[in-house]
Design a protein around this motif. Structure first.
Motif, PDB file in Angstrom:
ATOM      1  N   PHE A  82       0.847  -1.197   0.000  1.00  0.00           N
ATOM      2  CA  PHE A  82       0.000   0.000   0.000  1.00  0.00           C
ATOM      3  C   PHE A  82       0.884   1.248   0.000  1.00  0.00           C
ATOM      4  CE2 PHE A  82      -3.180   2.850   2.171  1.00  0.00           C
ATOM      5  CZ  PHE A  82      -4.140   2.796   1.177  1.00  0.00           C
ATOM      6  N   PRO A  83       1.134   1.829  -1.173  1.00  0.00           N
ATOM      7  CA  PRO A  83       2.041   2.978  -1.247  1.00  0.00           C
ATOM      8  C   PRO A  83       1.424   4.243  -0.639  1.00  0.00           C
ATOM      9  CG  PRO A  83       1.070   2.560  -3.397  1.00  0.00           C
ATOM     10  CD  PRO A  83       0.591   1.462  -2.481  1.00  0.00           C
ATOM     11  N   SER A  84       2.271   5.148  -0.235  1.00  0.00           N
ATOM     12  CA  SER A  84       1.796   6.358   0.434  1.00  0.00           C
ATOM     13  C   SER A  84       0.941   7.228  -0.486  1.00  0.00           C
ATOM     14  CB  SER A  84       2.973   7.162   0.987  1.00  0.00           C
ATOM     15  OG  SER A  84       3.838   7.545  -0.055  1.00  0.00           O
ATOM     16  N   ASP A  85       1.221   7.245  -1.786  1.00  0.00           N
ATOM     17  CA  ASP A  85       0.386   8.054  -2.677  1.00  0.00           C
ATOM     18  C   ASP A  85      -1.030   7.491  -2.780  1.00  0.00           C
ATOM     19  OD1 ASP A  85       1.448   5.863  -4.112  1.00  0.00           O
ATOM     20  OD2 ASP A  85       1.359   6.926  -6.020  1.00  0.00           O
ATOM     21  N   LEU A  86      -1.162   6.177  -2.727  1.00  0.00           N
ATOM     22  CA  LEU A  86      -2.495   5.575  -2.722  1.00  0.00           C
ATOM     23  C   LEU A  86      -3.188   5.842  -1.377  1.00  0.00           C
ATOM     24  CD1 LEU A  86      -4.635   3.946  -4.202  1.00  0.00           C
ATOM     25  CD2 LEU A  86      -3.494   1.850  -3.408  1.00  0.00           C
ATOM     26  N   ALA A  87      -2.421   5.820  -0.302  1.00  0.00           N
ATOM     27  CA  ALA A  87      -2.988   6.146   1.014  1.00  0.00           C
ATOM     28  C   ALA A  87      -3.569   7.557   1.002  1.00  0.00           C
ATOM     29  CB  ALA A  87      -1.922   6.013   2.103  1.00  0.00           C
ATOM     30  N   MET A  88      -2.833   8.496   0.438  1.00  0.00           N
ATOM     31  CA  MET A  88      -3.320   9.879   0.378  1.00  0.00           C
ATOM     32  C   MET A  88      -4.574   9.977  -0.496  1.00  0.00           C
ATOM     33  SD  MET A  88      -1.650  11.666   2.477  1.00  0.00           S
ATOM     34  CE  MET A  88      -2.162  13.315   2.033  1.00  0.00           C
ATOM     35  N   LEU A  89      -4.610   9.233  -1.580  1.00  0.00           N
ATOM     36  CA  LEU A  89      -5.795   9.242  -2.437  1.00  0.00           C
ATOM     37  C   LEU A  89      -7.008   8.722  -1.676  1.00  0.00           C
ATOM     38  CD1 LEU A  89      -7.129   9.616  -5.226  1.00  0.00           C
ATOM     39  CD2 LEU A  89      -6.457   7.256  -5.727  1.00  0.00           C
ATOM     40  N   TRP A  90      -6.849   7.608  -0.961  1.00  0.00           N
ATOM     41  CA  TRP A  90      -7.970   7.059  -0.191  1.00  0.00           C
ATOM     42  C   TRP A  90      -8.419   8.052   0.880  1.00  0.00           C
ATOM     43  CZ3 TRP A  90      -7.958   1.093   0.913  1.00  0.00           C
ATOM     44  CH2 TRP A  90      -7.925   0.394  -0.297  1.00  0.00           C
ATOM     45  N   ILE A  91      -7.466   8.698   1.521  1.00  0.00           N
ATOM     46  CA  ILE A  91      -7.813   9.681   2.564  1.00  0.00           C
ATOM     47  C   ILE A  91      -8.593  10.847   1.950  1.00  0.00           C
ATOM     48  CG2 ILE A  91      -6.839  11.383   4.164  1.00  0.00           C
ATOM     49  CD1 ILE A  91      -4.565   9.211   4.609  1.00  0.00           C
ATOM     50  N   GLU A  92      -8.178  11.300   0.780  1.00  0.00           N
ATOM     51  CA  GLU A  92      -8.887  12.390   0.097  1.00  0.00           C
ATOM     52  C   GLU A  92     -10.316  11.996  -0.250  1.00  0.00           C
ATOM     53  OE1 GLU A  92      -6.565  13.401  -3.339  1.00  0.00           O
ATOM     54  OE2 GLU A  92      -4.865  14.065  -2.123  1.00  0.00           O
ATOM     55  N   GLN A  93     -10.568  10.717  -0.468  1.00  0.00           N
ATOM     56  CA  GLN A  93     -11.886  10.243  -0.866  1.00  0.00           C
ATOM     57  C   GLN A  93     -12.806   9.945   0.321  1.00  0.00           C
ATOM     58  OE1 GLN A  93     -10.862   6.863  -3.302  1.00  0.00           O
ATOM     59  NE2 GLN A  93     -10.356   8.138  -5.066  1.00  0.00           N
ATOM     60  N   LEU A  94     -12.283  10.034   1.529  1.00  0.00           N
ATOM     61  CA  LEU A  94     -13.097   9.745   2.712  1.00  0.00           C
ATOM     62  C   LEU A  94     -14.207  10.771   2.870  1.00  0.00           C
ATOM     63  CD1 LEU A  94     -10.279   8.848   5.258  1.00  0.00           C
ATOM     64  CD2 LEU A  94     -11.930   7.264   4.235  1.00  0.00           C
ATOM     65  N   GLU A  95     -15.385  10.274   3.227  1.00  0.00           N
ATOM     66  CA  GLU A  95     -16.534  11.162   3.418  1.00  0.00           C
ATOM     67  C   GLU A  95     -17.089  11.128   4.834  1.00  0.00           C
ATOM     68  OE1 GLU A  95     -19.440  10.367   0.410  1.00  0.00           O
ATOM     69  OE2 GLU A  95     -18.010  10.733  -1.214  1.00  0.00           O
ATOM     70  N   SER A  96     -16.556  10.240   5.679  1.00  0.00           N
ATOM     71  CA  SER A  96     -17.084  10.162   7.037  1.00  0.00           C
ATOM     72  C   SER A  96     -15.972   9.831   8.032  1.00  0.00           C
ATOM     73  CB  SER A  96     -18.177   9.089   7.132  1.00  0.00           C
ATOM     74  OG  SER A  96     -17.618   7.799   7.015  1.00  0.00           O
ATOM     75  N   GLN A  97     -16.204  10.229   9.252  1.00  0.00           N
ATOM     76  CA  GLN A  97     -15.275   9.902  10.327  1.00  0.00           C
ATOM     77  C   GLN A  97     -15.237   8.398  10.552  1.00  0.00           C
ATOM     78  OE1 GLN A  97     -15.739  12.147  13.936  1.00  0.00           O
ATOM     79  NE2 GLN A  97     -14.592  10.666  15.143  1.00  0.00           N
ATOM     80  N   GLU A  98     -16.369   7.735  10.400  1.00  0.00           N
ATOM     81  CA  GLU A  98     -16.413   6.289  10.572  1.00  0.00           C
ATOM     82  C   GLU A  98     -15.419   5.604   9.639  1.00  0.00           C
ATOM     83  OE1 GLU A  98     -19.512   2.541  10.232  1.00  0.00           O
ATOM     84  OE2 GLU A  98     -19.594   4.120   8.714  1.00  0.00           O
ATOM     85  N   MET A  99     -15.447   5.971   8.371  1.00  0.00           N
ATOM     86  CA  MET A  99     -14.560   5.332   7.401  1.00  0.00           C
ATOM     87  C   MET A  99     -13.103   5.709   7.677  1.00  0.00           C
ATOM     88  SD  MET A  99     -14.919   3.022   5.232  1.00  0.00           S
ATOM     89  CE  MET A  99     -16.690   3.109   5.193  1.00  0.00           C
TER      90      MET A  99
END
Length: 155
Positions: A82-99
């Motif tokens: 899981f590369p850091s650039d993909l981690a940042m992309l997933w974080i940018e796509q988060l819509e809730s605190q739960e996720m």
């Protein structure tokens, strides 16, 4: 079995574990997903055991706007891939605190760059990345992370 077949099978499995009361409670509390089956975290971990760590499946699951798919993606994504650039992309796509909390609990606290990522995230002004940063740090502290003077000053 192909990745697409696995994805279809997983979605069928969600119907078996559907919890309407949990689903309704989440909607009332403002957690609106395109689709939410109300499947418990325990059942999602059971499903994850059947598939093991699978990068391609995790990517496909994350792309679905379904609560259970996203959580399952955080469980089955191999942290070493899981590369850091993909981690940042997933974080940018988060819509809730739960996720955000599930992403940190199941995956981000385990990556080799977790501490650096946490400090990067807490420096971002947006709420969800900051939640992720502090969540990662709290998990690392629980595991016994010791910070040097530079880390303490940054914190």
């Amino acid at each position: 079995m192909t990745t697409d077949e696995k994805l279809r099978e997983i979605k069928r499995t969600f119907r078996l574990y559907m919890d309407g009361a949990r689903m309704q409670s989440m909607r009332e509390k403002g957690l609106n997903y395109h689709l939410n089956w109300g499947v418990s975290i325990g059942h999602l971990h059971e499903i994850a055991k059947e598939y093991g760590k699978d990068y391609d499946l995790a990517i496909k699951l994350w792309k679905e706007n379904i609560r259970e798919c996203k959580i399952l993606a955080t469980i089955i994504m191999p942290q070493e891939d899981f590369p850091s650039d993909l981690a940042m992309l997933w974080i940018e796509q988060l819509e809730s605190q739960e996720m955000a909390e599930y992403l940190c609990l199941n995956l981000l606290q385990e990556v080799f760059y977790a501490k650096d990522l946490a400090f990067q995230l807490i420096s971002i002004y947006a709420e969800i990345p900051r939640i992720c940063g502090y969540s990662i740090l709290s998990h690392l502290f629980r595991k016994g992370l010791e910070m040097d003077e530079r880390d303490i000053c940054e914190y």
